[in-house]
Design an enzyme around this catalytic site. Structure first.
Site, mmCIF file in Angstrom:
data_model
loop_
_atom_site.group_PDB
_atom_site.id
_atom_site.type_symbol
_atom_site.label_atom_id
_atom_site.label_comp_id
_atom_site.label_asym_id
_atom_site.label_seq_id
_atom_site.Cartn_x
_atom_site.Cartn_y
_atom_site.Cartn_z
ATOM 1 N N GLU A 1 -13.031 12.011 14.083
ATOM 2 C CA GLU A 1 -12.425 12.208 12.772
ATOM 3 C C GLU A 1 -13.303 13.194 12.020
ATOM 4 O OE1 GLU A 1 -11.371 9.286 9.130
ATOM 5 O OE2 GLU A 1 -10.735 8.525 11.082
ATOM 6 N N ASP B 1 -7.735 3.483 9.445
ATOM 7 C CA ASP B 1 -9.107 3.300 8.953
ATOM 8 C C ASP B 1 -9.260 1.995 8.179
ATOM 9 O OD1 ASP B 1 -9.995 5.636 10.057
ATOM 10 O OD2 ASP B 1 -9.846 6.810 8.231
ATOM 11 N N HIS C 1 0.799 -1.222 0.000
ATOM 12 C CA HIS C 1 0.000 0.000 0.000
ATOM 13 C C HIS C 1 0.834 1.276 0.000
ATOM 14 C CE1 HIS C 1 -4.440 -0.579 0.298
ATOM 15 N NE2 HIS C 1 -4.006 -1.818 0.245
#
Length: 423
Positions: free
Chosen positions: A280, A164, A94
């Site tokens: 958030e 997340d 990623h």
């Protein structure tokens, strides 16, 4: 002997194909036989990452380690090689700009096996080991956070701080920071690590912590992979909640939005009943974002219309908050949430609430990923930028970037994580 002859043939063929200036006997001496792969599937996968922004050449080989010693052997050989070859650690791939790729060396595939020789060897990295009394878990650097969660939940425990998205490797997020909505309370993931095993650039295997090899410990955590490869991490745990009350409220005024965020994170030292566990937010510059990306939250039968909330069709801001609880305390959750919401100044009638199991909340982005994959919208370029902006400059950032540069021209996610500096 047959295995070594086969590997010699494969490496010699590789030398002819790509012009590798490396003595094949050096790789044979590593003693990792079936862990080293030149399988085209492995090599191609290791040349790509989530960003899909770089056109890197494929590596010369991919290593599927089963232990810290495997990684140390490879790095030590690279460091001492007369010919020289590079080594790059790859978790779940990623990275955005090819940070986990190398064109003239070996990619260490830390997370699982892509499908080549690593499977044939039958050797696998150690499984997570949970210490219930001490409340920590020892995990392989390539372990995915979703699997860490599954292992710890068997003991009624869970890590304190998350990202997340859970399909990331432990070593990968700890090399960056690991930030999500819990960071205001517990700090990022790197603030919740007791101990690490690290392979240095010389191939040395070091155990480090606050007390032992502390300089290396702090260099590696958030060090972007430049100081060593994390092969084991000891992660702090806490009792796992059972359910989550997940709430979103909307704002049209940025100062009000940030003021409420700052107020909520100032409560981090209060008892659990008097604060949210997750704070958030995100910026909404077009209706497509709020009704599509991360939109399983909002009802498709009642889509949010920016024009109905912001008459001038400007930017909206969504405050995203969550409160963890147990079935045994379900009778008080409504009162606790209502008490906290009364102190906020969001747009009236813009409260969206849902209730779900704790695991479903943590794994919420993966569900959005599956939807995007089904539509062929996942394997696309993902430009991404993370910035820390001081409180004193955030209003200027809103004016210049959110309302200025971006305007209503983007449909990508713009996330805002409020953080306490001392965390």
């Amino acid at each position: 002997m047959a295995t070594k002859l086969l590997l010699t043939f494969a490496i010699c063929r590789l030398i002819v194909t790509v012009g590798l200036t490396l003595d094949p006997t050096e790789l044979l001496l590593l003693g990792v036989d079936a862990q080293l792969s030149v399988d085209p599937t492995d090599v191609k996968a290791a040349s790509l990452d989530f960003g899909l922004l770089t056109g890197a050449q494929p590596p010369l080989a991919v290593m599927h380690p089963a232990s810290s010693q495997d990684v140390a052997q490879l790095v030590k050989a690279a460091y001492g090689s007369n010919f020289g070859f590079t080594v790059s650690a790859r978790g779940h791939g990623h990275s955005i700009n090819g940070q986990a790729q190398t064109a003239n060396g070996v990619v260490v595939q830390m997370s699982g096996s892509i499908g080549g020789s690593g499977v044939a060897s039958g050797r696998k990295p150690p499984y997570p080991r949970v210490w219930p009394q001490e409340r920590f878990v020892d995990v392989w650097g390539g372990e995915l956070w979703i699997d860490v969660l599954r292992s710890t939940l068997q003991h009624g425990l869970a890590p304190k701080s998350w990202t997340d998205y859970l399909y990331l490797s432990v070593g990968g997020t700890l090399s960056n920071a690991g930030i999500s909505g819990q960071a205001f309370n517990h700090g990022p993931q790197i603030s919740n690590v007791h101990e690490l095993d690290v392979v240095t650039g010389k191939g040395e295997l070091l155990t480090c912590s606050e007390e032992q090899n502390s300089e290396m410990f702090h260099a590696v955590l958030g060090g972007l992979g430049q100081f060593g490869i994390i092969t084991r991490a000891r992660i702090s745990l806490e009792p796992a909640p059972q359910r989550v009350r997940w709430i979103r409220v909307l704002y049209s005024n940025f100062s009000t939005f940030t003021r409420d965020q700052e107020y909520l994170i100032s409560l981090h030292e209060q008892p659990a009943s008097q604060k949210f566990d997750y704070v958030e937010g995100f910026v909404i510059v077009d209706e497509g974002l709020i009704n599509n990306w991360r939109s399983s939250f909002f009802s498709p039968h009642n889509p949010v219309k920016i024009s109905s909330l912001e008459p001038n069709g400007g930017v909206l801001y969504c405050l995203e908050i969550a409160k963890n609880y147990h079935e045994s305390t379900a009778s008080t959750i409504d009162q606790e949430v209502e008490s906290l919401l009364k102190k906020l100044n969001f747009i009236p009638a813009s409260v969206f609430t849902t209730d779900m199991p704790y695991v479903d909340f943590l794994d919420r982005v993966h569900k959005a990923e599956l939807k995007l994959r089904s539509k062929g919208l996942w394997e696309v370029p993902h430009p991404w930028l993370n910035l820390f902006v001081p409180k004193s400059k955030i209003a200027d950032f809103d004016k210049g970037v959110f309302k200025g540069i971006l305007g209503n021209k983007t449909s990508g996610p713009i996330l805002i994580y409020p953080m306490n500096k001392n965390k």
